[in-house]
Write an enzyme that holds these catalytic residues in place. Structure first.
Site, PDB file in Angstrom:
ATOM      1  N   TRP A   2       0.784  -1.251  -0.138  1.00 22.76           N
ATOM      2  CA  TRP A   2       0.016  -0.031  -0.075  1.00 22.76           C
ATOM      3  C   TRP A   2       0.844   1.362  -0.127  1.00 22.76           C
ATOM      4  O   TRP A   2       0.421   2.271  -0.689  1.00 22.76           O
ATOM      5  CB  TRP A   2      -1.041  -0.003   1.055  1.00 22.76           C
ATOM      6  N   ASP A  44      -1.567   6.634   6.691  1.00 21.44           N
ATOM      7  CA  ASP A  44      -2.881   5.622   5.998  1.00 21.44           C
ATOM      8  C   ASP A  44      -2.934   4.768   7.257  1.00 21.44           C
ATOM      9  O   ASP A  44      -2.009   4.104   7.578  1.00 21.44           O
ATOM     10  CB  ASP A  44      -2.253   4.868   4.710  1.00 21.44           C
ATOM     11  N   LYS A  98     -12.225  -2.207   6.754  1.00 21.32           N
ATOM     12  CA  LYS A  98     -11.167  -2.924   7.894  1.00 21.32           C
ATOM     13  C   LYS A  98     -11.775  -3.100   9.060  1.00 21.32           C
ATOM     14  O   LYS A  98     -12.309  -3.956   9.551  1.00 21.32           O
ATOM     15  CB  LYS A  98      -9.613  -2.704   8.116  1.00 21.32           C
TER      16      LYS A  98
HETATM   17  C1  LIG Z   1      -6.952  -2.141   2.362  1.00 23.88           C
HETATM   18  C2  LIG Z   1      -5.822  -1.138   2.644  1.00 23.88           C
HETATM   19  C3  LIG Z   1      -5.954  -0.201   1.439  1.00 23.88           C
HETATM   20  C4  LIG Z   1      -6.671   0.140   0.196  1.00 23.88           C
HETATM   21  O1  LIG Z   1      -7.996   0.516   0.499  1.00 23.88           O
HETATM   22  P1  LIG Z   1      -8.869   0.498  -0.798  1.00 23.88           P
HETATM   23  O2  LIG Z   1     -10.099   1.236   0.148  1.00 23.88           O
HETATM   24  O3  LIG Z   1      -9.291  -0.726  -1.376  1.00 23.88           O
HETATM   25  O4  LIG Z   1      -8.491   1.581  -1.635  1.00 23.88           O
HETATM   26  C5  LIG Z   1      -4.738   0.913   1.716  1.00 23.88           C
HETATM   27  N1  LIG Z   1      -3.917   0.842   2.665  1.00 23.88           N
HETATM   28  C6  LIG Z   1      -4.096  -0.190   3.587  1.00 23.88           C
HETATM   29  C7  LIG Z   1      -3.165   0.091   4.814  1.00 23.88           C
HETATM   30  C8  LIG Z   1      -4.951  -1.142   3.652  1.00 23.88           C
HETATM   31  O5  LIG Z   1      -4.949  -1.905   4.336  1.00 23.88           O
END
Ligand SMILES: *Cc1c(COP(=O)(O)O)cnc(C)c1O
Length: 355
Positions: A102, A169, A193
């Site tokens: 990511w 993030d 999540k």
């Molecule tokens: C799942 C995840 C993403 C991707 O998220 P989307 O909503 O599918 O774009 C980005 N960063 C992390 C740390 C993730 O766990």
């Protein structure tokens, strides 16, 4: 319990009560004989949902008043682009840690807009650790990190001192542990999540950092558009926001972030304890950097693979297969996963040893 023990990495387990309430609201919301998803987003009942969801985020994370809370679309992946659009000055530079898939995707978006300095990079060891000891330069417009690396099972336990804007993030560990929001300038997280169904992205942003880049920002990519319209510039994803609100209510009733952090620690101690004790297993991530959300581990004896897979499948466990870039197994233990499910997994691991 007839339900599966759901260790899926995302989308993933949500509280059972939340799913029940959400399914009811799809048929008949607020006893108004209308579905939640067939009423106007500007109607009073939905505006209350949005207000409540925002208030719960602020309460649970103790968000200071200088910040706005937004529910956007496009996933965390669109934030990879919105962050540089809104924070990178023309001709400016940013700094990123490279701690996994990511992070790499976030870096790629930033690189499309300007120079990126990579400060901590764990790609040399297939991202099995969190880089430390780097110094964030003062001449970058912002610093970006990933608090929890969902695929590799590593988690930042501390955040570095940051002399510039700090962006994070937190998609896979938000609401799982206490964080000091005032140390960050922008936090984002895809809902799917720890919060709700895919389809909305939580953004927490300090208002005063915006509008300083000298760029023309397309309307939908401009955080100020969404701040000025209270996340209702266009039709918001009403269902994911509603379910997120229910999950946050559930979390509040449970005792909030502090209470869930303790439970998450118990779950992590239980599973990592067994991984370290049982000679048939080994952890994939560096011990100091192990994630309490996503536990990555491998079999030491690959001839046991078929047997182990059969055993956890028979125990009603779902979603244990590791991501293809790590292999082995990944047990995602998000907030809604009960301790009992972890115990079921640990019992299977013990049984494999004596079989
Ligand atoms: C799942 C995840 C993403 C991707 O998220 P989307 O909503 O599918 O774009 C980005 N960063 C992390 C740390 C993730 O766990």
């Amino acid at each position: 319990m007839s339900k599966k023990h759901n260790f899926s990495a995302g989308p993933c387990i949500l509280p059972q009560e939340v799913l029940k309430q959400a399914s009811k609201a799809v048929l008949n919301f607020n006893n108004d004989d209308l579905s939640l998803i067939e009423i106007s987003h500007r109607s009073k009942p939905f505006v209350e949902v949005m207000d409540n969801a925002i208030a719960l985020v602020k309460e649970l994370l103790e968000v200071p008043t200088a910040y706005s809370v937004l529910f956007l679309q496009g996933g965390a992946s669109l934030e990879f682009l919105m962050v540089p659009f809104n924070l990178l000055r023309k001709g400016g530079k940013s700094a990123y840690t490279n701690t996994g898939t990511w992070a790499k995707k976030a870096i790629a978006e930033a690189k499309s807009m300007g120079e990126v300095e990579i400060l901590g990079d764990s790609s040399d060891k297939n991202y099995n650790y969190i880089p430390k000891g780097y110094k964030i330069p003062t001449d970058v417009d912002y610093f970006h990190c990933t608090s929890n690396n969902t695929i590799y099972g590593t988690q930042m336990k501390d955040f570095p001192h940051c002399p510039t804007l700090m962006v994070c993030d937190m998609s896979s560990d938000i609401f799982s542990r206490k964080i000091d929001v005032s140390k960050f300038d922008l936090i984002y997280a895809g809902a799917q999540k720890n919060m709700g169904p895919a389809g909305t992205t939580l953004v927490i942003v300090k208002d005063e950092i915006l509008g300083k880049t000298g760029r023309n920002i397309p309307t939908m990519l401009d955080y100020n558009t969404h701040i000025s319209k209270g996340s209702m510039f266009n039709t918001p994803p009403v269902f994911p926001i509603y379910v997120s609100m229910l999950t946050l209510q559930w979390l509040k009733e449970l005792g909030g972030v502090e209470a869930i952090e303790k439970i998450n620690q118990e779950k992590a101690d239980l599973l990592y304890g067994e991984i370290d004790r049982n000679p048939l297993f080994e952890g994939a991530a560096n011990k100091d950097d192990r994630s309490n959300m996503n536990v990555t581990f491998l079999l030491t004896d690959e001839s046991k693979e078929e047997q182990f897979n059969k055993m956890w499948n028979n125990a009603g466990i779902n979603g244990l297969k590791g991501h293809r870039s790590v292999g082995g197994y990944r047990a995602s233990m998000y907030n809604a996963l009960p301790l009992e499910s972890v115990q079921v997994l640990v019992d299977v691991m013990k049984k494999l040893e004596v079989n």
